[in-house]
Design an enzyme around this catalytic site. Structure first.
Site, PDB file in Angstrom:
ATOM      1  N   ARG A   1       0.904  -1.260  -0.126  1.00 41.00           N
ATOM      2  CA  ARG A   1      -0.054  -0.116   0.011  1.00 41.00           C
ATOM      3  C   ARG A   1       0.880   1.354  -0.161  1.00 41.00           C
ATOM      4  NH1 ARG A   1      -2.488   1.708   4.385  1.00 41.00           N
ATOM      5  NH2 ARG A   1      -2.902  -0.435   5.453  1.00 41.00           N
TER       6      ARG A   1
ATOM      7  N   TYR B   1     -14.280  15.967 -17.739  1.00 40.74           N
ATOM      8  CA  TYR B   1     -14.720  14.594 -17.674  1.00 40.74           C
ATOM      9  C   TYR B   1     -16.022  14.711 -16.665  1.00 40.74           C
ATOM     10  CZ  TYR B   1     -15.065   9.629 -16.375  1.00 40.74           C
ATOM     11  OH  TYR B   1     -15.402   8.372 -16.021  1.00 40.74           O
TER      12      TYR B   1
ATOM     13  N   ASP C   1      -5.472  17.832 -15.775  1.00 39.99           N
ATOM     14  CA  ASP C   1      -5.599  16.470 -16.416  1.00 39.99           C
ATOM     15  C   ASP C   1      -5.467  16.310 -17.718  1.00 39.99           C
ATOM     16  OD1 ASP C   1      -6.951  14.223 -17.405  1.00 39.99           O
ATOM     17  OD2 ASP C   1      -8.867  14.288 -16.334  1.00 39.99           O
TER      18      ASP C   1
ATOM     19  N   LYS D   1      -6.155   4.926 -19.846  1.00 41.76           N
ATOM     20  CA  LYS D   1      -6.325   5.243 -21.223  1.00 41.76           C
ATOM     21  C   LYS D   1      -5.084   5.245 -22.219  1.00 41.76           C
ATOM     22  CE  LYS D   1     -10.415   6.964 -19.513  1.00 41.76           C
ATOM     23  NZ  LYS D   1     -11.557   5.791 -19.455  1.00 41.76           N
TER      24      LYS D   1
HETATM   25  N1  PLP Z   1     -10.122  11.843 -17.041  1.00 44.54           N
HETATM   26  C1  PLP Z   1     -10.273  11.846 -18.025  1.00 44.54           C
HETATM   27  C2  PLP Z   1     -10.063  12.932 -19.067  1.00 44.54           C
HETATM   28  C3  PLP Z   1     -11.209  10.810 -18.439  1.00 44.54           C
HETATM   29  O1  PLP Z   1     -11.367  10.630 -19.720  1.00 44.54           O
HETATM   30  C4  PLP Z   1     -11.497   9.638 -17.491  1.00 44.54           C
HETATM   31  C5  PLP Z   1     -12.058   8.632 -17.702  1.00 44.54           C
HETATM   32  O2  PLP Z   1     -12.813   8.315 -18.677  1.00 44.54           O
HETATM   33  C6  PLP Z   1     -10.855  10.125 -16.267  1.00 44.54           C
HETATM   34  C7  PLP Z   1     -10.142  11.063 -15.780  1.00 44.54           C
HETATM   35  C8  PLP Z   1     -11.258   8.890 -15.026  1.00 44.54           C
HETATM   36  O3  PLP Z   1     -10.350   7.721 -15.277  1.00 44.54           O
HETATM   37  P1  PLP Z   1     -10.640   6.288 -14.735  1.00 44.54           P
HETATM   38  O4  PLP Z   1     -11.802   5.756 -15.547  1.00 44.54           O
HETATM   39  O5  PLP Z   1      -9.531   5.595 -14.953  1.00 44.54           O
HETATM   40  O6  PLP Z   1     -10.784   6.513 -13.361  1.00 44.54           O
END
Ligand code: PLP
Length: 378
Positions: free
Chosen positions: A51, A103, A176, A201
């Protein structure tokens, strides 16, 4: 793990494909997988419990820190867990600014923190730095969140300008950068404090690992608070997932280059298509964020684009169902192309128009992708 000068200077493609010292013990050209959850005390490497840290996490984190040019990196169980750790590390009641376009699930989750009184969350338009300046409360705003290009309109934020404004007000800037990837943009170079990725992704790229990552410009108090959230909350990936992520990152540069090339070709082709009335892709001169994207994205504009079909909600739904090579599924950043009718997914709070289809462009032959879309649009 060696960290010599040569490795520091490597380009992103070389960092991800070949990290000297990944297996000094045996000379393997791929890193070893060490699945232990606990480590013998005093064994030398300093690991104690999964962890906290592990050799596989460290190897992946070292690659990520170098790719982004950061001081340190942390893996998480998902992109959401990574982003959530940033917000949880803030003082109770802190004022934070999040973009209008981002998102959707993350925005909903952060706004739930607001509803519970943990944070004061306010939205700002991600492409309007004058509005950001007005929304900042000097001395009170703790964090500005940026997503660029941002889901699902691919709104572009000027990272350097946002970082300047945030810092002048005494706030941190977190980006992000899931869609841009470190191959196209390195937000820390533009002044960001933290970079976040849904490693699910592009970083992994094969739609078979759920993971997240944060990279920090500095190893200071805020970063230590984030580390504590991860260690105590325990949102770490499994060690095999971390190993698979390393495997995925080794081909990141070629996958991103190919997806960007395919997306650019499809965006241009869709822009001239009779059944389409708008294409949203930062690589197109018609996109409102094109000039800033051209400044802060290098070597391509990424594999994500959206297009709006003539005929509204029902036509968009029908086109998404009619593609064959391009699968109708959520998520993005894999080698396979995916299409999604976003409005019903994102709900009424979303800025997403009814007739918008989101494409995650993969690495297939672009002629095959066009043929599939042509048939579905007809
Ligand atoms: N940020 C973006 C731009 C995303 O497209 C996503 C998921 O689709 C996330 C964050 C969240 O990621 P996760 O699905 O790995 O938790």
């Amino acid at each position: 793990m060696t960290s010599d000068n040569m490795a520091e200077k490597l380009k992103a493609a070389s960092i991800a494909a070949n990290m000297p010292g990944l297996d000094d013990a045996h000379g393997g050209v791929v890193p070893p997988w060490q699945p232990a959850t606990t480590f013998e005390r005093g064994a030398g490497a300093g690991f104690s419990y999964l962890r906290d840290a592990s050799p596989v996490f460290s190897a992946a984190e070292d690659i990520l820190a170098r790719l982004e040019g950061g001081a340190d990196a942390l893996l998480f169980a998902s992109g959401m867990a990574a982003a959530d750790a940033v917000f949880r590390a803030l003082p109770k009641g802190a004022h934070v600014l999040v973009p209008n376009v981002m998102y959707w699930a993350l925005r909903a989750w952060i706004e739930a923190h607001h509803d519970e009184g943990a944070l004061e969350v306010q939205r700002y338009p991600g492409d309007d730095m004058t509005a950001l300046e007005k929304a900042l409360r000097p001395g009170a705003t703790a964090l500005v969140w940026v997503e660029t290009p941002a889901n699902p309109l691919w709104t572009v934020t000027d990272i350097a300008r946002a970082a300047d404004l945030a810092h002048t007000a005494g706030a941190k800037l977190a980006v992000d950068s899931t869609v841009a990837t470190p191959i196209l943009t390195r937000p820390l170079e533009y002044g960001a404090d933290i970079v976040m990725h849904s490693a699910t992704k592009y970083l992994n790229g094969h739609s078979d690992v759920l993971a997240g990552a944060l990279v920090s410009a500095e190893n200071g108090g805020f970063w230590q608070a984030i580390r504590r959230v991860r260690t105590m909350g325990g949102a770490v990936p499994g060690s095999f997932e971390a190993w698979l992520l390393i495997r995925g990152m080794r081909t990141l540069a070629v996958r991103v280059a190919r997806a960007s090339e395919n997306a650019m070709a499809l965006a241009r082709w869709l822009e001239g298509h009779d059944s389409v009335h708008q294409v949203l892709y930062p690589g197109l001169e018609s996109h409102p964020g094109h000039d800033i994207a051209a400044k802060q994205m290098r070597g391509g504009f990424g594999g994500m684009l959206s297009f709006r079909v003539k005929g509204g909600f029902d036509k968009a739904a029908a086109v998404a169902r009619a593609t064959r090579l391009i699968r109708e599924a959520t998520s993005l950043g894999g080698v396979e192309s995916l299409i999604e009718h976003r409005a019903p997914v994102e709900g009424p709070e979303s800025p997403c128009p009814d007739d918008l289809l989101r494409l995650s462009v993969g690495i297939e032959d672009v002629g095959d992708l066009k043929a599939d879309l042509e048939r579905a649009l007809a």
